[in-house]
Scaffold this active site. Sequence first.
Site, PDB file in Angstrom:
ATOM      1  N   ARG A   1       0.684  -1.144   0.239  1.00 36.92           N
ATOM      2  CA  ARG A   1       0.129  -0.074   0.119  1.00 36.92           C
ATOM      3  C   ARG A   1       0.772   1.306   0.005  1.00 36.92           C
ATOM      4  NH1 ARG A   1      -1.407   1.589   4.648  1.00 36.92           N
ATOM      5  NH2 ARG A   1      -2.443  -0.267   5.378  1.00 36.92           N
TER       6      ARG A   1
ATOM      7  N   TYR B   1     -16.002  15.610 -17.191  1.00 32.39           N
ATOM      8  CA  TYR B   1     -16.795  14.598 -16.630  1.00 32.39           C
ATOM      9  C   TYR B   1     -17.733  14.296 -15.224  1.00 32.39           C
ATOM     10  CZ  TYR B   1     -16.821   9.474 -15.299  1.00 32.39           C
ATOM     11  OH  TYR B   1     -16.564   8.126 -14.889  1.00 32.39           O
TER      12      TYR B   1
ATOM     13  N   ASP C   1      -6.785  18.413 -15.645  1.00 38.31           N
ATOM     14  CA  ASP C   1      -7.142  17.003 -16.488  1.00 38.31           C
ATOM     15  C   ASP C   1      -6.625  17.051 -16.812  1.00 38.31           C
ATOM     16  OD1 ASP C   1      -8.111  15.047 -16.867  1.00 38.31           O
ATOM     17  OD2 ASP C   1     -10.281  15.945 -15.724  1.00 38.31           O
TER      18      ASP C   1
ATOM     19  N   LYS D   1      -7.197   6.181 -19.982  1.00 40.36           N
ATOM     20  CA  LYS D   1      -7.702   5.971 -20.950  1.00 40.36           C
ATOM     21  C   LYS D   1      -6.694   6.325 -21.787  1.00 40.36           C
ATOM     22  CE  LYS D   1     -11.200   6.921 -19.043  1.00 40.36           C
ATOM     23  NZ  LYS D   1     -12.385   6.016 -18.905  1.00 40.36           N
TER      24      LYS D   1
HETATM   25  O1  P1T Z   1     -12.417   6.715 -14.672  1.00 33.12           O
HETATM   26  P1  P1T Z   1     -11.833   6.658 -13.778  1.00 33.12           P
HETATM   27  O2  P1T Z   1      -9.616   5.633 -14.677  1.00 33.12           O
HETATM   28  O3  P1T Z   1     -11.820   7.329 -12.231  1.00 33.12           O
HETATM   29  O4  P1T Z   1     -11.401   8.445 -14.751  1.00 33.12           O
HETATM   30  C1  P1T Z   1     -12.487   9.038 -14.559  1.00 33.12           C
HETATM   31  C2  P1T Z   1     -12.170  10.429 -15.305  1.00 33.12           C
HETATM   32  C3  P1T Z   1     -11.543  11.561 -15.007  1.00 33.12           C
HETATM   33  N1  P1T Z   1     -11.022  13.057 -15.956  1.00 33.12           N
HETATM   34  C4  P1T Z   1     -11.366  12.469 -16.613  1.00 33.12           C
HETATM   35  C5  P1T Z   1     -11.168  13.383 -17.942  1.00 33.12           C
HETATM   36  C6  P1T Z   1     -11.999  11.369 -17.428  1.00 33.12           C
HETATM   37  O5  P1T Z   1     -12.777  11.585 -18.649  1.00 33.12           O
HETATM   38  C7  P1T Z   1     -12.568  10.295 -16.415  1.00 33.12           C
HETATM   39  C8  P1T Z   1     -13.658   9.178 -16.909  1.00 33.12           C
HETATM   40  N2  P1T Z   1     -14.132   9.706 -18.193  1.00 33.12           N
HETATM   41  C9  P1T Z   1     -15.028   8.135 -18.479  1.00 33.12           C
HETATM   42  C10 P1T Z   1     -14.811   7.117 -17.854  1.00 33.12           C
HETATM   43  C11 P1T Z   1     -15.410   8.688 -20.030  1.00 33.12           C
HETATM   44  O6  P1T Z   1     -16.275   7.729 -20.482  1.00 33.12           O
HETATM   45  O7  P1T Z   1     -15.798   9.956 -19.797  1.00 33.12           O
END
Ligand code: P1T
Length: 391
Positions: A52, A104, A176, A201
Amino acid sequence: MSYDRSQRFETRAIHAGQDPDPTTGAVITPIYQTSTFAQEEVGKHKGFDYSRSDNPTRSALQTALASLEDADWALAYASGLAGTQNVWYLLAPGDHMILSDDAYGGTYRLVSKVLARYGLEYTMVDLTDLDAVRAAVQPNTKMIWAETPTNPYLKIVDIAGMAEIAKGAGARLVIDNTFASPYLQKPLSLGADLVLHSTTKYLGGHSDVVGGAVIGNDPEVYDTLKFHQNAAGAVPAPFDSWLVLRGLKTLSVRMREHNRNAAKIVELLSNNPAVEQVYYPGLESHPGHEVAKRQMLNGFGGMVSFTTAGGYAAARKFVETTKVFTLAESLGGIESLIEHPGEMTHASMAGSGHEVADNLIRLSVGIEHIDDLVEDIEQALAAVAPAKATV
Ligand code: P1T
């Protein structure tokens, strides 16, 4: 987290933090699938005690991530939202945050449904309007949170302009950078204090892992985030860290293909009567195009949004008609995805006053052969084509 700063992006993606394994010579960083590490004496160990707190595979990933944003440090998380939440731990009850009116849906849900309960105040503003941002600053504003390009409208936020406002307000600017990836855009070099990634992503790039990262230069912020992460435990597994590390190696190659394929799809959509409006920062008509050209150094990315001329019914039909573009949430993988933000990724914007249009479609253009992508979009466009006027 040291790496060779004289190396270029593509080389760092493959080598930073990824020297051959010192014990075996393994060329590829091993997956250290262990929860704990032996201690010779109490407190005497080889740098790791419990996974952790830290793990060698995660450590390698963090060095690679820091190198790609030209940063001093990176922390890897179990998801993008875990990283987001960790950054928001920098705020205290009664602090105020400015965030985009286009973000998001999960980010909005976290602030509005979770952190607001603990006394975090926030204002949603169109961050492309710097005067509106200045007007939204309050004495207790401690953070500005901006995606650029934004999800799902692909608005472009002027990072340097926003950094100036944040500095004047005594607030931190967090970008972001998920949609652009560090191959296209380096927010820290433009004055941002921290960068957030959903590594799920483009960084992971293969839609096979969920992860996040926070990247910056301030050592005190690192210590605070690291303390909170260790205390709360939102860490990525060794195998997940390894998957992102493997994804990074081809980031530049993939991004160039995403750029190329997206530009072709934008061209196709822009000249079709079934389409009402196309949102893509590479379009000269996009209101953020000039800023995008300044701050996106290697192209405009693989994300494209558009509205259908035939309203909601056409949008629903379109997303359920494509075959190569798979109907699914998420983005940034090698495969093309299509989704209906209003009912999918941004359903949690309901009641915010910033709901997305119900005829909006979002594409994550993948790296398949462009002719297959074009044919797929063409057949979906034909399926929702407006009826020809009869004389
Ligand atoms: O899904 P996660 O890894 O927790 O990420 C969140 C997140 C944060 N910032 C942006 C710009 C994002 O697009 C996302 C997650 N977005 C999707 C799952 C989507 O389909 O837009």
